[in-house]
Design a protein around this motif. Structure first.
Motif, PDB file in Angstrom:
ATOM      1  N   ILE A   1       0.748  -1.386  -0.063  1.00  0.00           N
ATOM      2  CA  ILE A   1       0.012   0.001  -0.165  1.00  0.00           C
ATOM      3  C   ILE A   1       0.871   1.332   0.122  1.00  0.00           C
ATOM      4  O   ILE A   1       0.813   2.199  -0.923  1.00  0.00           O
ATOM      5  CB  ILE A   1      -0.983   0.033   1.266  1.00  0.00           C
TER       6      ILE A   1
ATOM      7  N   TRP B   1      -6.232   5.028   5.456  1.00  0.00           N
ATOM      8  CA  TRP B   1      -6.858   4.855   4.240  1.00  0.00           C
ATOM      9  C   TRP B   1      -7.760   3.557   4.322  1.00  0.00           C
ATOM     10  O   TRP B   1      -8.751   3.534   3.501  1.00  0.00           O
ATOM     11  CB  TRP B   1      -5.851   4.738   3.303  1.00  0.00           C
TER      12      TRP B   1
ATOM     13  N   LYS C   1     -11.083   3.970   1.621  1.00  0.00           N
ATOM     14  CA  LYS C   1     -10.281   4.291   0.433  1.00  0.00           C
ATOM     15  C   LYS C   1      -9.350   3.560  -0.210  1.00  0.00           C
ATOM     16  O   LYS C   1      -9.325   3.462  -1.649  1.00  0.00           O
ATOM     17  CB  LYS C   1      -9.335   5.615   0.839  1.00  0.00           C
ATOM     18  N   VAL C   2      -8.625   2.770   0.643  1.00  0.00           N
ATOM     19  CA  VAL C   2      -7.840   1.312   0.000  1.00  0.00           C
ATOM     20  C   VAL C   2      -8.387   0.179   0.541  1.00  0.00           C
ATOM     21  O   VAL C   2      -8.873   0.283   1.611  1.00  0.00           O
ATOM     22  CB  VAL C   2      -6.371   1.684   0.510  1.00  0.00           C
TER      23      VAL C   2
ATOM     24  N   SER D   1      -4.182  -4.408  -4.156  1.00  0.00           N
ATOM     25  CA  SER D   1      -4.439  -3.415  -3.412  1.00  0.00           C
ATOM     26  C   SER D   1      -5.311  -2.163  -4.391  1.00  0.00           C
ATOM     27  O   SER D   1      -4.861  -2.290  -5.460  1.00  0.00           O
ATOM     28  CB  SER D   1      -3.304  -2.414  -2.888  1.00  0.00           C
ATOM     29  N   CYS D   2      -6.239  -1.902  -3.964  1.00  0.00           N
ATOM     30  CA  CYS D   2      -6.869  -0.687  -4.829  1.00  0.00           C
ATOM     31  C   CYS D   2      -7.131   0.525  -4.076  1.00  0.00           C
ATOM     32  O   CYS D   2      -7.497   0.387  -2.884  1.00  0.00           O
ATOM     33  CB  CYS D   2      -8.301  -1.339  -5.192  1.00  0.00           C
ATOM     34  N   SER D   3      -6.911   1.489  -4.870  1.00  0.00           N
ATOM     35  CA  SER D   3      -7.353   2.727  -4.208  1.00  0.00           C
ATOM     36  C   SER D   3      -8.508   3.550  -5.022  1.00  0.00           C
ATOM     37  O   SER D   3      -8.295   3.659  -6.169  1.00  0.00           O
ATOM     38  CB  SER D   3      -5.830   3.815  -4.414  1.00  0.00           C
ATOM     39  N   GLU D   4      -9.391   3.937  -4.363  1.00  0.00           N
ATOM     40  CA  GLU D   4     -10.710   4.369  -4.820  1.00  0.00           C
ATOM     41  C   GLU D   4     -10.995   3.742  -6.101  1.00  0.00           C
ATOM     42  O   GLU D   4     -11.101   4.275  -7.099  1.00  0.00           O
ATOM     43  CB  GLU D   4     -10.326   5.773  -5.189  1.00  0.00           C
TER      44      GLU D   4
ATOM     45  N   MET E   1      -3.943  -0.678  -7.709  1.00  0.00           N
ATOM     46  CA  MET E   1      -2.486  -0.030  -7.547  1.00  0.00           C
ATOM     47  C   MET E   1      -1.291  -0.948  -8.148  1.00  0.00           C
ATOM     48  O   MET E   1      -1.203  -1.841  -7.611  1.00  0.00           O
ATOM     49  CB  MET E   1      -2.289   0.327  -5.989  1.00  0.00           C
TER      50      MET E   1
END
Ligand code: GRF
Length: 215
Positions: free
Chosen positions: A153, A187, A192-193, A200-203, A207
């Motif tokens: 992350i 996060w 958000k994460v 891992s995904c952000s919004e 990622m």
């Protein structure tokens, strides 16, 4: 402000990262509620930090169990009493079973004192010095079944100073950890994460690499 994310912190020792969480919550810098500090070691100094901060503590000693599975089952039972939405490993020196990881899938974070995927395992600071590396740091990642290999992350990166000792390097890495762990946990706590399909995904976006903070 959204409801604070109920967070369990697991420690085995000093708990300087735990202290960083306690301080960040106190300051209102992160929206987590530290619902329990758990240790496998009754003498862990971090338990005293938790008590001083008025956070409930729990302890189950691994030596009291015949195997990893029965110990982890007891830890799960203990943690579930507090309904954590996030489980933070902060110097928790136990390898987790598949059952533990599955029970809290997507909710467990670890911090590892190296720029993963470089230097999984122990003794990272000395190994970095021995290799003559230019950069070192720490990585916050989701915990999966594979040790020190879950989706990353956030990393904190520092330049290695010529001639510094492993102890000095460790102290500088720890100072970075105290900043990045709270941020990354917040996060995840806020949604958000997320961990999705093992990434891992952000919004909502995968990622491809962790975020890197340079110090
Ligand atoms: C940290 O350096 C972390 O990277 C590693 O264990 C250490 C824990 O230190 N996983 P502390 O107990 O938070 O002081």
């Amino acid at each position: 402000m959204a409801q604070a994310c109920k967070t369990a912190i697991l420690i085995s020792g000093s708990g300087s990262n735990l202290q960083a969480f306690i301080d960040a919550v106190d300051k209102g810098a992160i929206n987590l509620e530290l619902c329990v500090v758990f240790s496998n070691n009754p003498d862990a100094y971090g338990l005293q930090r938790a008590k001083k901060a008025g956070i409930p503590t729990a302890c189950v000693q691994h030596g009291d169990f015949p195997d990893r599975e029965s110990f982890d089952a007891a830890v799960i039972a203990e943690l579930d009493r507090f309904n954590p939405e996030l489980v933070i490993l902060a110097g928790f020196m136990r390898i987790l079973t598949r059952e533990f990881v599955a029970h809290f899938r997507g909710k467990i974070l670890n911090i590892h004192p190296a720029l993963l995927p470089s230097y999984p395992g122990l003794n990272t600071h000395q190994r970095v010095l021995d290799a003559g590396d230019e950069w070192h740091g720490s990585t916050v990642h989701f915990v999966t079944e594979e040790l020190d290999a879950g989706p990353r992350i956030l990393q904190g990166r520092i330049a290695v100073v010529p001639e510094e000792s492993a102890k000095e390097l460790e102290a500088r890495v720890q100072a970075v950890e105290h900043q990045i762990y709270c941020v990354a946990a917040d996060w995840v706590g806020s949604g958000k994460v997320q961990l999705r399909d093992g990434k891992s995904c952000s919004e909502g976006r995968v990622m491809l690499n962790p975020i890197v903070n340079k110090y």
